[in-house]
Write a protein that holds these residues in place. Structure first.
Motif, PDB file in Angstrom:
ATOM      1  N   UNK A  27      90.364  35.997  28.272  1.00  0.00           N
ATOM      2  CA  UNK A  27      89.575  35.455  29.375  1.00  0.00           C
ATOM      3  C   UNK A  27      88.098  35.391  28.970  1.00  0.00           C
ATOM      4  N   UNK A  28      87.487  34.210  29.124  1.00  0.00           N
ATOM      5  CA  UNK A  28      86.078  34.033  28.787  1.00  0.00           C
ATOM      6  C   UNK A  28      85.229  34.395  30.001  1.00  0.00           C
ATOM      7  N   UNK A  29      84.340  35.350  29.818  1.00  0.00           N
ATOM      8  CA  UNK A  29      83.474  35.816  30.900  1.00  0.00           C
ATOM      9  C   UNK A  29      82.179  35.003  30.877  1.00  0.00           C
ATOM     10  N   UNK A  30      81.966  34.200  31.922  1.00  0.00           N
ATOM     11  CA  UNK A  30      80.869  33.235  31.954  1.00  0.00           C
ATOM     12  C   UNK A  30      79.799  33.643  32.957  1.00  0.00           C
ATOM     13  N   UNK A  31      78.552  33.591  32.506  1.00  0.00           N
ATOM     14  CA  UNK A  31      77.394  33.814  33.375  1.00  0.00           C
ATOM     15  C   UNK A  31      76.694  32.478  33.568  1.00  0.00           C
ATOM     16  N   UNK A  32      76.403  32.123  34.816  1.00  0.00           N
ATOM     17  CA  UNK A  32      75.754  30.855  35.136  1.00  0.00           C
ATOM     18  C   UNK A  32      74.296  31.104  35.494  1.00  0.00           C
ATOM     19  N   UNK A  33      73.374  30.438  34.801  1.00  0.00           N
ATOM     20  CA  UNK A  33      71.944  30.606  35.052  1.00  0.00           C
ATOM     21  C   UNK A  33      71.313  29.257  35.362  1.00  0.00           C
ATOM     22  N   UNK A  34      70.930  29.070  36.610  1.00  0.00           N
ATOM     23  CA  UNK A  34      70.296  27.824  37.062  1.00  0.00           C
ATOM     24  C   UNK A  34      69.547  28.144  38.342  1.00  0.00           C
ATOM     25  N   UNK A  35      68.355  27.566  38.510  1.00  0.00           N
ATOM     26  CA  UNK A  35      67.562  27.899  39.689  1.00  0.00           C
ATOM     27  C   UNK A  35      68.021  27.159  40.947  1.00  0.00           C
ATOM     28  N   UNK A  36      68.975  26.251  40.824  1.00  0.00           N
ATOM     29  CA  UNK A  36      69.475  25.512  41.980  1.00  0.00           C
ATOM     30  C   UNK A  36      70.832  26.081  42.412  1.00  0.00           C
ATOM     31  N   UNK A  37      70.906  26.587  43.632  1.00  0.00           N
ATOM     32  CA  UNK A  37      72.120  27.230  44.112  1.00  0.00           C
ATOM     33  C   UNK A  37      73.298  26.269  44.162  1.00  0.00           C
ATOM     34  N   UNK A  54      74.467  43.602  32.053  1.00  0.00           N
ATOM     35  CA  UNK A  54      75.244  44.386  33.015  1.00  0.00           C
ATOM     36  C   UNK A  54      76.633  43.821  33.292  1.00  0.00           C
ATOM     37  N   UNK A  55      76.777  42.490  33.209  1.00  0.00           N
ATOM     38  CA  UNK A  55      78.065  41.872  33.548  1.00  0.00           C
ATOM     39  C   UNK A  55      78.973  41.695  32.335  1.00  0.00           C
ATOM     40  N   UNK A  56      78.466  42.061  31.157  1.00  0.00           N
ATOM     41  CA  UNK A  56      79.233  41.937  29.915  1.00  0.00           C
ATOM     42  C   UNK A  56      79.769  40.515  29.725  1.00  0.00           C
ATOM     43  N   UNK A  57      78.879  39.561  29.839  1.00  0.00           N
ATOM     44  CA  UNK A  57      79.255  38.156  29.697  1.00  0.00           C
ATOM     45  C   UNK A  57      79.559  37.820  28.236  1.00  0.00           C
ATOM     46  N   UNK A  58      80.481  36.884  28.041  1.00  0.00           N
ATOM     47  CA  UNK A  58      80.754  36.356  26.702  1.00  0.00           C
ATOM     48  C   UNK A  58      79.882  35.152  26.411  1.00  0.00           C
ATOM     49  N   UNK A  59      79.529  34.422  27.471  1.00  0.00           N
ATOM     50  CA  UNK A  59      78.775  33.179  27.306  1.00  0.00           C
ATOM     51  C   UNK A  59      77.887  32.960  28.514  1.00  0.00           C
ATOM     52  N   UNK A  60      76.687  32.457  28.258  1.00  0.00           N
ATOM     53  CA  UNK A  60      75.750  32.114  29.327  1.00  0.00           C
ATOM     54  C   UNK A  60      75.546  30.608  29.338  1.00  0.00           C
ATOM     55  N   UNK A  61      75.813  29.985  30.473  1.00  0.00           N
ATOM     56  CA  UNK A  61      75.472  28.573  30.663  1.00  0.00           C
ATOM     57  C   UNK A  61      74.055  28.571  31.208  1.00  0.00           C
ATOM     58  N   UNK A  62      73.103  28.157  30.380  1.00  0.00           N
ATOM     59  CA  UNK A  62      71.676  28.390  30.639  1.00  0.00           C
ATOM     60  C   UNK A  62      70.904  27.099  30.905  1.00  0.00           C
ATOM     61  N   UNK A  63      70.290  27.035  32.091  1.00  0.00           N
ATOM     62  CA  UNK A  63      69.366  25.939  32.369  1.00  0.00           C
ATOM     63  C   UNK A  63      68.054  26.225  31.644  1.00  0.00           C
ATOM     64  N   UNK A  64      67.360  25.199  31.186  1.00  0.00           N
ATOM     65  CA  UNK A  64      66.113  25.408  30.456  1.00  0.00           C
ATOM     66  C   UNK A  64      64.965  25.714  31.398  1.00  0.00           C
TER      67      UNK A  64
END
Length: 230
Positions: free
Chosen positions: A1-11, A45-55
């Motif tokens: 299972x790929x643990x994904x963290x989403x980073x974007x300033x728009x909800x 803290x969330x032990x993510x495997x990948x971060x989808x990162x907005x610039x």
């Protein structure tokens, strides 16, 4: 299972991405961040495997957040996939230099985003290598002096490795490199892995940048300056 963290300033954007990621059987959303600073904290803290990162984010942008994640030894296995509004965004190059493993434009098709997450999480290859190579070439050709110099340049590579690196910078896949040099795909992949080790590069994205900034490949005409040989 790929643990994904989403980073974007728009909800709304985060919510849409979260629904898409959760629809896949092989991945889950382990956190959502609205700023770059939150992204760094949650990556730990969330032990993510990948971060989808907005610039572009408040407090700390995605480039600095990527740099901090890449520099943290405890987050050595965490990959960063950068999202941008335009594939001509000059900031994408800075994000790749900071340690991002690839990039996608925000209007990409849902299935392509899921494929991108799987590809980057597996560490297989740089996404959209052709467009990435062209973007880096365009940005670097507009500068009289590069912003940074690679820690280690191609001088430490063998002739064959320099040829392989030049082809990586042109945007070729391992299979295409193998065909171009008369190698097996496994041999081409092995060469790329060894080059990454010698140049202390995290992935193919940084190999592309090193090739251009060292002059191995000339921005604009993609001229290869590596000598011929086997």
């Amino acid at each position: 299972m790929i643990r994904v963290l989403l980073a974007d300033d728009q909800r709304l954007v985060r919510a849409a991405f979260a629904m898409l990621v959760e629809s896949a059987d092989d991945m889950e959303v382990v956190g959502q961040a609205g700023t770059g600073r939150e992204a760094v904290e949650l990556a730990r803290s969330a032990r993510a495997d990948l971060v989808v990162m907005d610039i572009r984010m408040p407090e700390m942008d995605g480039i600095e957040a990527t740099r901090l994640i890449a520099a943290d030894e405890d987050l050595a296995g965490v990959k960063v996939l950068v999202l941008t509004t335009y594939d001509t965004d000059d900031h994408v190059v800075e994000a790749l230099r900071a340690g991002a493993s690839g990039f996608l434009v925000k209007d990409t098709r849902p299935a392509e985003l899921l494929t991108a997450i799987r590809t980057v999480a597996a560490g297989d290859s740089l996404l959209s290598p052709g467009p990435t190579a062209r973007l880096i070439a365009r940005v670097l050709s507009a500068r009289s002096v590069p912003d940074t110099s690679p820690a280690r340049g191609p001088d430490c590579l063998s002739v064959r490795e320099r040829q392989v690196l030049a082809l990586v910078a042109r945007g070729l896949t391992n299979t295409e490199i193998a065909e171009s040099l008369g190698l097996s795909p496994l041999t081409a992949k092995t060469h790329v892995s060894r080059i990454m080790g010698k140049l202390d590069a995290r992935d193919r994205a940084q190999l592309v940048i090193i090739a251009y900034e060292s002059g191995l490949v000339t921005p604009g005409d993609l001229r290869v300056t590596a000598p011929d040989g086997g």
